[in-house]
Design an enzyme around this catalytic site. Sequence first.
Site, PDB file in Angstrom:
ATOM      1  N   TYR A  63      -0.605   8.708  -2.516  1.00 39.88           N
ATOM      2  CA  TYR A  63      -0.503   8.536  -3.961  1.00 39.88           C
ATOM      3  C   TYR A  63      -1.637   9.248  -4.710  1.00 39.88           C
ATOM      4  O   TYR A  63      -1.559   9.424  -5.913  1.00 39.88           O
ATOM      5  CB  TYR A  63      -0.576   7.052  -4.321  1.00 39.88           C
ATOM      6  CG  TYR A  63       0.714   6.279  -4.189  1.00 39.88           C
ATOM      7  CD1 TYR A  63       1.810   6.763  -3.478  1.00 39.88           C
ATOM      8  CD2 TYR A  63       0.829   5.027  -4.796  1.00 39.88           C
ATOM      9  CE1 TYR A  63       2.965   6.021  -3.361  1.00 39.88           C
ATOM     10  CE2 TYR A  63       1.997   4.287  -4.689  1.00 39.88           C
ATOM     11  CZ  TYR A  63       3.067   4.771  -3.978  1.00 39.88           C
ATOM     12  OH  TYR A  63       4.216   4.034  -3.878  1.00 39.88           O
TER      13      TYR A  63
ATOM     14  N   ASP B  91       0.853  -1.181   0.000  1.00 35.02           N
ATOM     15  CA  ASP B  91       0.000   0.000   0.000  1.00 35.02           C
ATOM     16  C   ASP B  91       0.891   1.232   0.000  1.00 35.02           C
ATOM     17  O   ASP B  91       2.056   1.168   0.416  1.00 35.02           O
ATOM     18  CB  ASP B  91      -0.920   0.028   1.228  1.00 35.02           C
ATOM     19  CG  ASP B  91      -1.897   1.197   1.182  1.00 35.02           C
ATOM     20  OD1 ASP B  91      -2.738   1.224   0.267  1.00 35.02           O
ATOM     21  OD2 ASP B  91      -1.815   2.088   2.044  1.00 35.02           O
TER      22      ASP B  91
ATOM     23  N   CYS C  16      -4.258  -1.199  -2.379  1.00 34.34           N
ATOM     24  CA  CYS C  16      -4.315   0.248  -2.559  1.00 34.34           C
ATOM     25  C   CYS C  16      -5.138   0.504  -3.807  1.00 34.34           C
ATOM     26  O   CYS C  16      -4.796   0.004  -4.888  1.00 34.34           O
ATOM     27  CB  CYS C  16      -2.907   0.805  -2.721  1.00 34.34           C
ATOM     28  SG  CYS C  16      -2.813   2.559  -3.160  1.00 34.34           S
ATOM     29  N   ASN C  17      -6.220   1.240  -3.667  1.00 38.73           N
ATOM     30  CA  ASN C  17      -7.089   1.489  -4.809  1.00 38.73           C
ATOM     31  C   ASN C  17      -6.406   2.333  -5.873  1.00 38.73           C
ATOM     32  O   ASN C  17      -6.569   2.095  -7.072  1.00 38.73           O
ATOM     33  CB  ASN C  17      -8.376   2.166  -4.346  1.00 38.73           C
ATOM     34  CG  ASN C  17      -9.345   1.192  -3.726  1.00 38.73           C
ATOM     35  OD1 ASN C  17     -10.117   0.543  -4.413  1.00 38.73           O
ATOM     36  ND2 ASN C  17      -9.300   1.063  -2.403  1.00 38.73           N
ATOM     37  N   THR C  18      -5.634   3.330  -5.454  1.00 37.41           N
ATOM     38  CA  THR C  18      -4.976   4.201  -6.430  1.00 37.41           C
ATOM     39  C   THR C  18      -3.948   3.417  -7.240  1.00 37.41           C
ATOM     40  O   THR C  18      -3.879   3.540  -8.470  1.00 37.41           O
ATOM     41  CB  THR C  18      -4.306   5.395  -5.727  1.00 37.41           C
ATOM     42  OG1 THR C  18      -5.285   6.095  -4.948  1.00 37.41           O
ATOM     43  CG2 THR C  18      -3.706   6.345  -6.733  1.00 37.41           C
TER      44      THR C  18
ATOM     45  N   CYS D  96     -11.341   3.342  -0.954  1.00 34.65           N
ATOM     46  CA  CYS D  96     -10.035   3.682  -0.399  1.00 34.65           C
ATOM     47  C   CYS D  96      -9.908   2.902   0.895  1.00 34.65           C
ATOM     48  O   CYS D  96     -10.837   2.908   1.720  1.00 34.65           O
ATOM     49  CB  CYS D  96      -9.904   5.182  -0.143  1.00 34.65           C
ATOM     50  SG  CYS D  96      -8.373   5.643   0.707  1.00 34.65           S
ATOM     51  N   THR D  97      -8.780   2.249   1.081  1.00 34.41           N
ATOM     52  CA  THR D  97      -8.640   1.366   2.232  1.00 34.41           C
ATOM     53  C   THR D  97      -8.471   2.116   3.547  1.00 34.41           C
ATOM     54  O   THR D  97      -8.505   1.501   4.614  1.00 34.41           O
ATOM     55  CB  THR D  97      -7.464   0.395   2.027  1.00 34.41           C
ATOM     56  OG1 THR D  97      -6.282   1.148   1.695  1.00 34.41           O
ATOM     57  CG2 THR D  97      -7.775  -0.573   0.898  1.00 34.41           C
ATOM     58  N   HIS D  98      -8.319   3.435   3.491  1.00 32.75           N
ATOM     59  CA  HIS D  98      -8.342   4.239   4.711  1.00 32.75           C
ATOM     60  C   HIS D  98      -9.763   4.403   5.252  1.00 32.75           C
ATOM     61  O   HIS D  98      -9.973   4.529   6.468  1.00 32.75           O
ATOM     62  CB  HIS D  98      -7.810   5.657   4.444  1.00 32.75           C
ATOM     63  CG  HIS D  98      -6.326   5.776   4.381  1.00 32.75           C
ATOM     64  ND1 HIS D  98      -5.571   5.204   3.385  1.00 32.75           N
ATOM     65  CD2 HIS D  98      -5.455   6.435   5.193  1.00 32.75           C
ATOM     66  CE1 HIS D  98      -4.302   5.503   3.587  1.00 32.75           C
ATOM     67  NE2 HIS D  98      -4.198   6.248   4.666  1.00 32.75           N
TER      68      HIS D  98
ATOM     69  N   GLU E 255      -4.952  10.116   8.550  1.00 31.89           N
ATOM     70  CA  GLU E 255      -3.544   9.911   8.874  1.00 31.89           C
ATOM     71  C   GLU E 255      -3.053  10.863   9.964  1.00 31.89           C
ATOM     72  O   GLU E 255      -2.020  10.613  10.578  1.00 31.89           O
ATOM     73  CB  GLU E 255      -2.693  10.002   7.616  1.00 31.89           C
ATOM     74  CG  GLU E 255      -3.003   8.873   6.635  1.00 31.89           C
ATOM     75  CD  GLU E 255      -1.849   8.519   5.735  1.00 31.89           C
ATOM     76  OE1 GLU E 255      -0.938   9.345   5.596  1.00 31.89           O
ATOM     77  OE2 GLU E 255      -1.876   7.405   5.165  1.00 31.89           O
TER      78      GLU E 255
END
Length: 272
Positions: free
Chosen positions: A43, A11, A74-76, A193-195, A159
Amino acid sequence: MSTLAPIGIFDSGYGGLTVFRSIADKLPDYNYIYLGDNARSPYGDHSFETIYKYTLECVEWLFNQGCPLVILACNTASAKALRTIQQKDLPAKHPGKRVLGVIRPTAEVINNFTESKEVGVMGTRGTINSKSYLLEINKFFPDLKVYQQSCPMWVPLIENNEHLQPGADFFINEYCNELLKQSDEIDCILLACTHYPLLMPKLKAFLPDHINILTQGEIVANSLADYLQRHPEIETTLGKGGQKVFYTSGDTTVFDGHASIFFGEELKSSRM
């Protein structure tokens, strides 16, 4: 490390740990290496070329640690780098290796979570602008209507551990409203998004009760389990022992302090 034959989980930062948590819970016997490219995250606003370059560098680093299989959690990276890596780099340089993403597994099952056949996708600018979810969902379910909303403030809030504070409410409510303005028939929202699973308490408060809020961890874990069953040529190369090793391209102290929020337990990382 090659004798351990771990599964690599990549990621751009911390978010992939939410996917890793689900994978490790579903498939606890395998060995894993997690790599977060925290020194160069996020990213989301980088160009296609930059994301491809960064992702390939990290994938090849994981290959060099003995990983025959790498998951782009990671989606991006999945949106902007996966296809090129699969079609160009693996055949030319790593024909025995495999790299999988998080977009296709989600697109394959999203129809199961909507009755109205109208779904929303919330993600970073990079993921949304790539239109990867529009294309992938349309391949499997051309009758679904898909509406997108970029949420550029959500990752910084998470974050910085501000996502559950009252100050985050404006940005969470704003992006949800912008998405729902596009259609009042949306009954499923994918957090692309994994966040974003860390925002679930707030999202449940701001979104109508009838809307399914879909996260990716369990979906990706189930898809990986199915993949390994169907591909014994990969599965038999994987070592077992339940080892989990964590690396970051950034500061390990900072990584360890934040990572437990995403992974659900304390961990200790090393510098890649």
